[in-house]
Design a protein around this motif. Structure first.
Motif, short mmCIF file in Angstrom:
data_model
loop_
_atom_site.label_atom_id
_atom_site.label_comp_id
_atom_site.label_asym_id
_atom_site.label_seq_id
_atom_site.Cartn_x
_atom_site.Cartn_y
_atom_site.Cartn_z
N ALA A 59 0.84 -1.20 0.00
CA ALA A 59 0.00 0.00 0.00
C ALA A 59 0.88 1.25 0.00
N SER A 60 1.96 1.23 0.78
CA SER A 60 2.83 2.41 0.81
C SER A 60 3.58 2.58 -0.50
N VAL A 61 4.02 1.46 -1.11
CA VAL A 61 4.72 1.56 -2.40
C VAL A 61 3.77 2.07 -3.47
N PHE A 62 2.56 1.51 -3.52
CA PHE A 62 1.60 1.94 -4.53
C PHE A 62 1.21 3.40 -4.33
N SER A 63 1.00 3.81 -3.09
CA SER A 63 0.59 5.19 -2.86
C SER A 63 1.69 6.18 -3.22
N ALA A 64 2.94 5.77 -3.08
CA ALA A 64 4.06 6.66 -3.41
C ALA A 64 4.43 6.61 -4.89
N ALA A 65 4.25 5.47 -5.54
CA ALA A 65 4.76 5.31 -6.90
C ALA A 65 3.70 5.40 -7.99
N PRO A 94 0.81 7.20 -9.89
CA PRO A 94 0.25 8.54 -10.00
C PRO A 94 -1.28 8.55 -9.85
N ALA A 95 -1.79 9.65 -9.39
CA ALA A 95 -3.24 9.79 -9.26
C ALA A 95 -3.87 9.68 -10.64
N GLY A 96 -5.04 9.09 -10.69
CA GLY A 96 -5.74 8.96 -11.95
C GLY A 96 -5.36 7.72 -12.74
N THR A 97 -4.57 6.83 -12.14
CA THR A 97 -4.21 5.58 -12.82
C THR A 97 -5.46 4.75 -13.00
N SER A 98 -5.59 4.13 -14.15
CA SER A 98 -6.82 3.38 -14.45
C SER A 98 -6.93 2.13 -13.57
N THR A 99 -8.17 1.69 -13.40
CA THR A 99 -8.43 0.48 -12.61
C THR A 99 -7.76 -0.72 -13.25
N GLY A 100 -7.73 -0.77 -14.57
CA GLY A 100 -7.07 -1.86 -15.27
C GLY A 100 -5.58 -1.93 -14.96
N THR A 101 -4.92 -0.78 -14.97
CA THR A 101 -3.49 -0.73 -14.65
C THR A 101 -3.25 -1.17 -13.22
N LEU A 102 -4.07 -0.67 -12.29
CA LEU A 102 -3.92 -1.08 -10.89
C LEU A 102 -4.14 -2.58 -10.73
N SER A 103 -5.10 -3.13 -11.44
CA SER A 103 -5.37 -4.57 -11.38
C SER A 103 -4.17 -5.37 -11.88
N VAL A 104 -3.58 -4.91 -12.97
CA VAL A 104 -2.40 -5.60 -13.51
C VAL A 104 -1.25 -5.51 -12.51
N MET A 105 -1.08 -4.37 -11.85
CA MET A 105 -0.02 -4.22 -10.86
C MET A 105 -0.21 -5.19 -9.70
N VAL A 106 -1.43 -5.32 -9.22
CA VAL A 106 -1.71 -6.24 -8.11
C VAL A 106 -1.47 -7.68 -8.57
N LEU A 107 -1.88 -8.01 -9.78
CA LEU A 107 -1.63 -9.36 -10.30
C LEU A 107 -0.13 -9.63 -10.45
#
Length: 127
Positions: A53-59, A61-74
């Motif tokens: 959570a800390s890495v994602f919140s720092a790295a 950017p705001a407005g990143t798409s849900t698809g991109t976030l999903s791929v990052m979590v995967l």
């Protein structure tokens, strides 16, 4: 309030460091039970969640798409699976398992010492 947060920060290292110190020996688990316990331990580990959570919140950017976030979590899940699977495969050979069992106490004491030392260093340094 800063003193409480500071105390929590250095105890983050001291408590795990103490866990590496010698403790009683427990019998070997069956493979299925060990796998289940490992999955449960990793999924319930709040440190992993806080770290990502800390890495994602720092790295991220705001407005990143849900698809991109999903791929990052995967990707995080895939990397963890490959890492833990690789370690399990590496230590599953008899030779590697014997070496690890023989050196485990020294490895854990060394890690515990450094975690405690780092935690104490953080405790006595001023923020």
């Amino acid at each position: 309030m800063p003193h409480i947060l500071f105390g929590l920060a250095f105890s983050f290292f001291i408590v795990p460091g103490c866990r590496f110190l010698p403790r009683p020996h427990f019998p070997r688990l069956q493979h299925a039970r060990a796998f289940r316990d490992g999955i449960a331990t990793n999924l319930s580990n709040p440190k992993s969640m806080v770290f990502y959570a800390s890495v994602f919140s720092a790295a991220v950017p705001a407005g990143t798409s849900t698809g991109t976030l999903s791929v990052m979590v995967l990707m995080v899940a895939l990397i963890a699976l490959l890492w833990y699977g690789g370690v399990a495969l590496a230590l599953s050979s008899d030779r590697a398992a014997r070496f690890y069992r023989r050196t485990k106490p020294a490895i854990e004491r060394t890690c515990g010492f450094f975690l405690i030392a780092f935690g104490l260093r953080q405790a006595i340094s001023r923020p």
